[in-house]
Enzyme design. Structure first.
Site, PDB file in Angstrom:
ATOM      1  N   HIS A 106       0.885  -1.169   0.000  1.00  0.00           N
ATOM      2  CA  HIS A 106       0.000   0.000   0.000  1.00  0.00           C
ATOM      3  C   HIS A 106       0.921   1.216   0.000  1.00  0.00           C
ATOM      4  O   HIS A 106       2.002   1.176   0.612  1.00  0.00           O
ATOM      5  CB  HIS A 106      -0.833   0.093   1.279  1.00  0.00           C
ATOM      6  CG  HIS A 106      -1.831  -0.996   1.476  1.00  0.00           C
ATOM      7  ND1 HIS A 106      -1.523  -2.164   2.103  1.00  0.00           N
ATOM      8  CD2 HIS A 106      -3.149  -1.064   1.166  1.00  0.00           C
ATOM      9  CE1 HIS A 106      -2.615  -2.926   2.157  1.00  0.00           C
ATOM     10  NE2 HIS A 106      -3.612  -2.288   1.600  1.00  0.00           N
ATOM     11  N   ASP A 109       2.196   1.995   3.319  1.00  0.00           N
ATOM     12  CA  ASP A 109       3.125   1.022   3.921  1.00  0.00           C
ATOM     13  C   ASP A 109       4.570   1.457   3.693  1.00  0.00           C
ATOM     14  O   ASP A 109       5.412   1.297   4.577  1.00  0.00           O
ATOM     15  CB  ASP A 109       3.002  -0.368   3.278  1.00  0.00           C
ATOM     16  CG  ASP A 109       1.627  -0.972   3.413  1.00  0.00           C
ATOM     17  OD1 ASP A 109       0.832  -0.473   4.209  1.00  0.00           O
ATOM     18  OD2 ASP A 109       1.371  -1.975   2.703  1.00  0.00           O
ATOM     19  N   GLU A 237     -10.574  -6.393  -5.236  1.00  0.00           N
ATOM     20  CA  GLU A 237     -10.477  -7.505  -4.274  1.00  0.00           C
ATOM     21  C   GLU A 237     -11.787  -7.647  -3.506  1.00  0.00           C
ATOM     22  O   GLU A 237     -12.092  -6.830  -2.637  1.00  0.00           O
ATOM     23  CB  GLU A 237      -9.306  -7.245  -3.313  1.00  0.00           C
ATOM     24  CG  GLU A 237      -9.086  -8.404  -2.356  1.00  0.00           C
ATOM     25  CD  GLU A 237      -7.817  -8.231  -1.517  1.00  0.00           C
ATOM     26  OE1 GLU A 237      -6.808  -7.752  -2.070  1.00  0.00           O
ATOM     27  OE2 GLU A 237      -7.861  -8.562  -0.329  1.00  0.00           O
ATOM     28  N   GLU A 273      -9.102 -13.308  -2.380  1.00  0.00           N
ATOM     29  CA  GLU A 273      -8.416 -13.672  -1.132  1.00  0.00           C
ATOM     30  C   GLU A 273      -9.112 -14.880  -0.517  1.00  0.00           C
ATOM     31  O   GLU A 273     -10.337 -14.905  -0.377  1.00  0.00           O
ATOM     32  CB  GLU A 273      -8.415 -12.490  -0.155  1.00  0.00           C
ATOM     33  CG  GLU A 273      -7.702 -12.817   1.149  1.00  0.00           C
ATOM     34  CD  GLU A 273      -7.302 -11.593   1.939  1.00  0.00           C
ATOM     35  OE1 GLU A 273      -6.781 -10.636   1.326  1.00  0.00           O
ATOM     36  OE2 GLU A 273      -7.518 -11.599   3.165  1.00  0.00           O
ATOM     37  N   HIS A 276     -11.366 -14.201   2.434  1.00  0.00           N
ATOM     38  CA  HIS A 276     -12.552 -13.415   2.067  1.00  0.00           C
ATOM     39  C   HIS A 276     -13.598 -14.348   1.448  1.00  0.00           C
ATOM     40  O   HIS A 276     -14.799 -14.172   1.655  1.00  0.00           O
ATOM     41  CB  HIS A 276     -12.206 -12.312   1.078  1.00  0.00           C
ATOM     42  CG  HIS A 276     -11.261 -11.279   1.612  1.00  0.00           C
ATOM     43  ND1 HIS A 276     -10.849 -10.199   0.874  1.00  0.00           N
ATOM     44  CD2 HIS A 276     -10.650 -11.154   2.815  1.00  0.00           C
ATOM     45  CE1 HIS A 276     -10.019  -9.455   1.588  1.00  0.00           C
ATOM     46  NE2 HIS A 276      -9.872 -10.030   2.765  1.00  0.00           N
ATOM     47  N   ASP A 301      -4.767 -13.559  -3.041  1.00  0.00           N
ATOM     48  CA  ASP A 301      -4.168 -13.332  -1.730  1.00  0.00           C
ATOM     49  C   ASP A 301      -4.310 -14.635  -0.956  1.00  0.00           C
ATOM     50  O   ASP A 301      -5.415 -15.036  -0.587  1.00  0.00           O
ATOM     51  CB  ASP A 301      -4.884 -12.186  -0.984  1.00  0.00           C
ATOM     52  CG  ASP A 301      -4.365 -10.812  -1.406  1.00  0.00           C
ATOM     53  OD1 ASP A 301      -3.484 -10.754  -2.289  1.00  0.00           O
ATOM     54  OD2 ASP A 301      -4.838  -9.814  -0.844  1.00  0.00           O
ATOM     55  N   ASP A 312     -11.466 -11.621   9.573  1.00  0.00           N
ATOM     56  CA  ASP A 312     -10.373 -11.788   8.628  1.00  0.00           C
ATOM     57  C   ASP A 312      -9.076 -12.042   9.384  1.00  0.00           C
ATOM     58  O   ASP A 312      -8.327 -11.136   9.710  1.00  0.00           O
ATOM     59  CB  ASP A 312     -10.268 -10.512   7.772  1.00  0.00           C
ATOM     60  CG  ASP A 312      -9.568 -10.776   6.446  1.00  0.00           C
ATOM     61  OD1 ASP A 312      -9.309 -11.963   6.150  1.00  0.00           O
ATOM     62  OD2 ASP A 312      -9.305  -9.808   5.717  1.00  0.00           O
ATOM     63  N   ASP A 314      -6.392 -13.846   8.479  1.00  0.00           N
ATOM     64  CA  ASP A 314      -5.162 -13.744   7.687  1.00  0.00           C
ATOM     65  C   ASP A 314      -4.033 -14.643   8.176  1.00  0.00           C
ATOM     66  O   ASP A 314      -2.881 -14.219   8.278  1.00  0.00           O
ATOM     67  CB  ASP A 314      -4.658 -12.285   7.632  1.00  0.00           C
ATOM     68  CG  ASP A 314      -5.647 -11.334   6.970  1.00  0.00           C
ATOM     69  OD1 ASP A 314      -6.249 -11.738   5.966  1.00  0.00           O
ATOM     70  OD2 ASP A 314      -5.808 -10.199   7.454  1.00  0.00           O
TER      71      ASP A 314
HETATM   72  C1  XLS Z   1      -7.908  -6.669   3.673  1.00  0.00           C
HETATM   73  C2  XLS Z   1      -7.357  -6.851   2.354  1.00  0.00           C
HETATM   74  C3  XLS Z   1      -6.139  -6.006   2.022  1.00  0.00           C
HETATM   75  C4  XLS Z   1      -5.984  -5.918   0.539  1.00  0.00           C
HETATM   76  C5  XLS Z   1      -5.175  -4.759   0.058  1.00  0.00           C
HETATM   77  O1  XLS Z   1      -8.699  -7.465   4.166  1.00  0.00           O
HETATM   78  O2  XLS Z   1      -7.063  -8.203   2.199  1.00  0.00           O
HETATM   79  O3  XLS Z   1      -5.023  -6.564   2.611  1.00  0.00           O
HETATM   80  O4  XLS Z   1      -5.385  -7.088   0.046  1.00  0.00           O
HETATM   81  O5  XLS Z   1      -5.704  -3.552   0.448  1.00  0.00           O
HETATM   82 NI    NI Z   2      -5.995  -8.983   0.639  1.00  0.00          NI
HETATM   83 NI    NI Z   3      -8.101  -9.678   3.907  1.00  0.00          NI
END
Ligand code: XLS
Ligand code: NI
Ligand code: NI
Length: 445
Positions: A106, A109, A237, A273, A276, A301, A312, A314
């Site tokens: 990002h 980031d 996304e 993702e 998601h 992702d 989420d 991750d």
């Molecule tokens: C958040 C998203 C984020 C996107 C990029 O849940 O996964 O990480 O991949 O903004």
């Molecule tokens: Ni993501």
């Molecule tokens: Ni995510």
């Protein structure tokens, strides 16, 4: 340049499934050719800057725990640009030692907010110059860039879908600048995740206006991409909720309907993702198949959720079977073009050793590599494809063809059915097919 990950002095080697070395790959062998392509070219792994270098481990109950000395939590008085440079040194050191061909970021980031748009943009430009040098030195490429349109308070009610056009304008400026930066760094894709493009309540939301705004925003992004000559793909996304309660980009099907409605389907694809997909009530493999079918499959992702936690999470992916079913759809459709597997994955808050970042990525990469081997073996074995084709043979016969080509209508089917017996039922055989998958999972080497 002082090193940060000092325990790892060489690039992580491939040692094979029988090695006990925790800092080696057991399945990911970059040069091994699988289904006609090198593993590295199939999987196109990317490290995500955000979770791995920008997140200090904070959660809503407590402060950062991770060893991220450049983070404001641990260096409150440091010059923000010096801190960003230290972070970038550590990040590229990590990418190179891991042997990941790509990374993602990002804008915020890699370059901290500067207080004004101008200053933030100038900081981004400075950090992009530095990133270009690091890319040059290490050979690591940019899989995608994206603008953070959700963290700053100005985006509390969304970016493109904000009720205030001033916020829309700010977000548009931010994306223009970040897309330019991504282009300058040779990015293969540009991602838009609509973190706050949704709503909490219809009591204050004009849904139709917000969708029109979002479509206009995306058209402007496409126009800008063409103007600057960015050859990468623009990716949306999907995510069903979190942070907003109702997100417009709920899942692949919702995104596809939106793109069709606003005539954007040839310009925009999806970044799927895994977690998601789970949150939207789908399997990862379903979301891939839906995108492939719609012709909008872009990138992935690769993370995972937790069976009992509905947010989420991750996590790094560890389930070979889940990922094999996803890879089966990807490889079956011909594999990635501009996309790849980005680890939008986080360590646990207690994983505070520097090496833990290697362990997370090694596990994720080995899982995906093994999933690739399983998928390729299943495709080569052909049992699942043969089974599936056999289920539909009736559609190649006279009845099936006449239904599909329109030579038979509802009334004719009525008359035909009056004189016939019940259709013969056959087993779907799901358990048998699952056992075939399990056999491949157990046998691949
Ligand atoms: C958040 C998203 C984020 C996107 C990029 O849940 O996964 O990480 O991949 O903004
Ligand atoms: Ni993501
Ligand atoms: Ni995510």
């Amino acid at each position: 340049m002082t090193e940060f990950f000092t325990d790892v002095t060489e690039r992580i080697p491939f040692e094979g499934p029988d090695s006990d070395n925790p800092l080696a790959f057991h399945w990911y062998d970059a040069d091994r050719v699988v289904a006609g392509r090198r593993m590295e070219d199939h999987l196109r792994f990317a490290v995500c800057y955000w979770h791995s270098f920008n997140w200090d481990g904070f959660d809503i109950f407590g402060a950062g725990t991770l060893d991220r000395p450049w983070h404001p939590t641990f260096a409150p008085t440091a010059d923000p640009l010096d801190a960003a440079k230290a972070k970038m040194n550590a990040a590229f050191e990590f990418f190179a030692k891991l042997g990941a061909p790509f990374y993602c970021f990002h804008d915020r980031d890699i370059a901290p907010d500067g207080g004004s748009f101008k200053e933030s943009a100038a900081r981004l430009d400075e950090m992009v110059d530095l990133a270009a040098e690091h890319q040059q030195r290490t050979g690591v490429q940019l899989l995608w860039g994206t603008a953070n349109l959700f963290s700053h308070p100005r985006y509390q009610a969304g970016a493109a879908t904000n009720p205030d056009p001033e916020v829309f304008a700010y977000a548009a400026a931010q994306v223009a600048h970040c897309l330019d930066a991504t282009h300058r760094l040779g990015g293969h894709n540009y991602v838009l995740w609509g973190g706050r493009e949704g709503y909490e309540t219809l009591l204050n939301t004009d849904l139709r206006r917000e969708l029109d705004q979002l479509a206009r925003f995306l058209s402007m992004v496409v126009e800008h991409k063409q103007r600057i000559g960015f050859a990468g793909a623009i990716l949306i996304e999907p995510k069903p909720f979190e942070p907003t309660k109702h997100q417009y980009d709920y899942d692949v099907a919702a995104v596809y309907a939106f793109l069709q409605r606003y005539d954007l389907v040839d310009e925009i694809k999806v970044n799927i993702e895994v977690n998601h997909a789970t949150l939207s009530g789908h399997d990862f493999a379903h979301e891939i198949a839906a995108a492939v079918d719609a012709g909008i499959f872009g990138s992935v992702d690769a993370n995972a959720g937790d069976d009992r936690l509905g947010w989420d999470l991750d996590r790094f992916p560890m389930s070979v079977e889940q990922m094999s079913l996803g890879m089966l759809e990807i490889v079956g459709a011909g594999g990635f073009t501009t996309g790849g597997l980005n680890f939008d994955s986080k360590l646990r808050r207690q994983s505070i050793d520097r090496n833990d970042l290697f362990h997370g990525h090694i596990g994720g990469m080995d899982t995906m590599a093994r999933a690739l081997l399983v998928a390729a073996a299943i495709l080569e074995g052909g049992e699942l494809a043969a089974n599936r084709a056999a289920r539909y043979t009736g559609w190649d016969g006279e009845l099936g063809r006449s239904i599909l080509d329109g030579t038979i209508d509802l009334a004719a089917l009525h008359d035909r059915t009056v004189d016939r017996g019940e259709p013969v039922r056959v087993s779907g055989g799901q358990e048998r097919l699952e056992n075939i998958v399990a056999r491949y999972v157990a046998r691949v080497r």
